[in-house]
Design an enzyme around this catalytic site. Structure first.
Site, PDB file in Angstrom:
ATOM      1  N   HIS A 190      -3.381  10.818   0.538  1.00 30.74           N
ATOM      2  CA  HIS A 190      -2.813  10.639   1.885  1.00 30.74           C
ATOM      3  C   HIS A 190      -2.244  11.989   2.331  1.00 30.74           C
ATOM      4  CE1 HIS A 190      -1.201   7.337   4.743  1.00 30.74           C
ATOM      5  NE2 HIS A 190      -0.946   8.497   5.332  1.00 30.74           N
ATOM      6  N   GLU A 220      -7.536   8.152   6.309  1.00 33.29           N
ATOM      7  CA  GLU A 220      -7.891   8.756   7.601  1.00 33.29           C
ATOM      8  C   GLU A 220      -8.478  10.166   7.488  1.00 33.29           C
ATOM      9  OE1 GLU A 220      -4.571   8.511  10.304  1.00 33.29           O
ATOM     10  OE2 GLU A 220      -4.644   6.333  10.338  1.00 33.29           O
ATOM     11  N   ARG A 247       0.850  -1.190   0.000  1.00 32.89           N
ATOM     12  CA  ARG A 247       0.000   0.000   0.000  1.00 32.89           C
ATOM     13  C   ARG A 247       0.886   1.241   0.000  1.00 32.89           C
ATOM     14  NH1 ARG A 247      -2.686   3.061   4.873  1.00 32.89           N
ATOM     15  NH2 ARG A 247      -3.738   4.637   3.630  1.00 32.89           N
TER      16      ARG A 247
HETATM   17  C1  FCB Z   1      -1.388   7.293  10.615  1.00 30.11           C
HETATM   18  C2  FCB Z   1      -1.041   7.825   9.246  1.00 30.11           C
HETATM   19  C3  FCB Z   1       0.301   7.371   8.725  1.00 30.11           C
HETATM   20  C4  FCB Z   1       1.349   7.314   9.815  1.00 30.11           C
HETATM   21  C5  FCB Z   1       0.837   6.588  11.038  1.00 30.11           C
HETATM   22  C6  FCB Z   1       1.842   6.473  12.156  1.00 30.11           C
HETATM   23  O1  FCB Z   1      -2.297   8.157  11.233  1.00 30.11           O
HETATM   24  O2  FCB Z   1      -2.023   7.430   8.315  1.00 30.11           O
HETATM   25  O3  FCB Z   1       0.647   8.207   7.669  1.00 30.11           O
HETATM   26  O4  FCB Z   1       1.835   8.558  10.094  1.00 30.11           O
HETATM   27  O5  FCB Z   1      -0.318   7.212  11.514  1.00 30.11           O
END
Ligand code: FCB
Length: 452
Positions: free
Chosen positions: A122, A167, A78
């Protein structure tokens, strides 16, 4: 009790990264500036003034990194596509050199027998779109769908499944409510339209992907929420937090409606951003899988001030990662069973799209990195996952965060190391950690078990 060795034959093993965290090469081949380039340049925004300007130099070293993945035996990788490489200003025609990089990456992955699982967003929005309001602007959702078309037209012949957003909760809260991530806005509850516009962008992009016969996932950061006590005020605060962190980003996709945010004094139209028909656009394309980024549970108590209807409480007496995050592996089982209970038949198959921990890893004089803490973290979370699977939750795969140490957002480089591979950010030297060998062996044992 079932363990990680009992996961089903077709369970997929993977690792995750994200563009701004590993690629570097921020002004090469026509890439435009992203919100992270601009944010990281602000004094004090990122620890020690670090930026993603070079990061892991993956843009130039991707072949070396894919060799590490092949040795590891990964089924899937990914990664994310940097929107500003594809559309330097977030609109208009695609930049051929930007597409060509991901074209090479995908081909090299396939040649190594690894299935690419790209994330389309992202967090590295083209700065030009941020200048027009970023995700506070409804138009960004439509731009996202156009960008998706460019990418899918080019890579879709070789990439079966896509993650739209990473997220959206964390991006809204850190990026727009608290300002600790790019774009660094401090709008508190006025950031809520960012939730809706991201989800609308997901829905529009999902429709593009679905029309072309692709599978669609989203990677949500979800957490089991524990009331700090039996007091009804704690219980109500936990329910409010659950609505904000978990339900706000999952109910619209799976149930076609927003959760009740009245505890926040927020109406169902999320600050006037929800228009008639939007929830249909968000939910109708459907999801082939729910990506789950899981790190820790959250304990919530009654509010202490008037601003928010909850306060975060400490989880005592558990191990903590270098980041200070509590380690409670069984809470992953709890979360998975809770999702099945909450959504029933509306819950699609789950893939763990991130799970891992930061450790203060050091390369010993003999060249080894003994990250036993990470091995314990991964093993115990995989065992908890296996228990949930044995109890009937459909989990298809596990992508650990992360393949390599990388630029950890506001924490910069080197402080929060999440990789199976250590990176010396001065020399770009990669060193395999003990967890790399452990994961490689686990994958090999799993494969062997089902071959014989
Ligand atoms: C998540 C993020 C990723 C990374 C991890 C530790 O929230 O999606 O990019 O920073 O945390």
């Amino acid at each position: 009790m079932p363990t990680r060795f009992d996961l089903p034959a077709d369970f997929r093993w993977g690792a995750s990264t994200a563009a701004y965290q590993i690629e570097g090469a921020v002004d090469e081949d026509g890439r435009g500036p992203s919100v992270w380039d601009v944010f990281a340049a602000r004094p004090g925004a990122v620890r020690d003034g670090h930026t993603g300007r070079t990061a892991c130099d993956h843009y130039h070293r991707y072949a070396e990194d894919i060799a590490l993945m092949r040795e590891l035996g990964l089924d899937g990788y990914r990664f994310s596509i940097a929107w500003p490489r594809i559309q330097p200003t977030g609109a208009g025609p695609a930049n051929p050199a930007g597409l060509a990089f991901y074209d090479r990456l995908v081909d090299a992955l396939l040649a190594a027998g690894i299935t690419p699982l790209p994330t389309l967003f992202h967090w590295d929005l083209p700065q030009a779109l941020e200048d027009g309001g970023g995700w506070l602007a409804r138009d960004t959702a439509y731009r996202f769908a156009e960008y998706t078309e460019h990418v899918v037209d080019r890579l879709g012949d070789r990439v079966p499944a896509w993650i739209t957003l990473n997220e959206p909760f964390v991006h809204m809260v850190f990026g727009y409510a608290l300002g600790t991530h790019a774009p660094g806005r401090t709008l508190m509850l006025e950031a809520l339209p960012v939730a809706h516009h991201q989800l609308l962008g997901h829905g529009l992009a999902a429709a593009v992907l679905r029309e072309r016969g692709h599978q669609v996932l989203i990677a949500n950061n979800l957490t089991p929420v524990w009331p700090a006590g039996d007091d009804p005020a704690d219980v109500a605060a936990a329910a409010a937090y659950d609505a904000l962190h978990n339900r706000l980003f999952t109910d619209p996709l799976l149930l076609g409606r927003y959760p009740d945010l009245s505890a926040f004094g927020v109406a169902e139209d999320l600050g006037g951003s929800v228009r008639p028909g939007d929830l249909k656009l968000i939910s109708a394309p459907g999801l082939d899988g729910l990506g789950l980024n899981f790190y820790n549970p959250t304990r919530i108590a009654a509010p202490i001030g008037p601003e928010l209807p909850f306060t975060e409480a400490e989880i005592a007496d558990v191990p903590r990662t270098a980041f200070g995050w509590p380690v409670v592996p069984d809470s992953l089982r709890e979360l998975l069973l809770g999702l099945r209970e909450r959504y029933g038949d509306a819950l699609p198959p789950i893939t763990i799209t991130e799970n891992g921990c930061s450790v203060e890893d050091r390369v010993a004089p003999d060249g080894t990195v003994d990250d036993r803490f990470r091995i314990d973290y991964m093993a115990s979370h995989l065992d908890a996952l296996a228990e949930a699977v044995a109890q009937g939750v459909d989990v298809r795969g596990y992508y650990t965060w992360s393949l390599i140490d990388n630029f950890e957002w506001a924490e910069g480089l080197g402080r929060q190391r999440f990789g199976l591979v250590h990176v010396d950010f001065e020399t770009q030297r990669r060193t395999l950690k003990a967890s790399y060998a452990w994961y490689r062996d686990l994958i090999a044992v799993h494969r062997k078990r089902f071959r014989s």
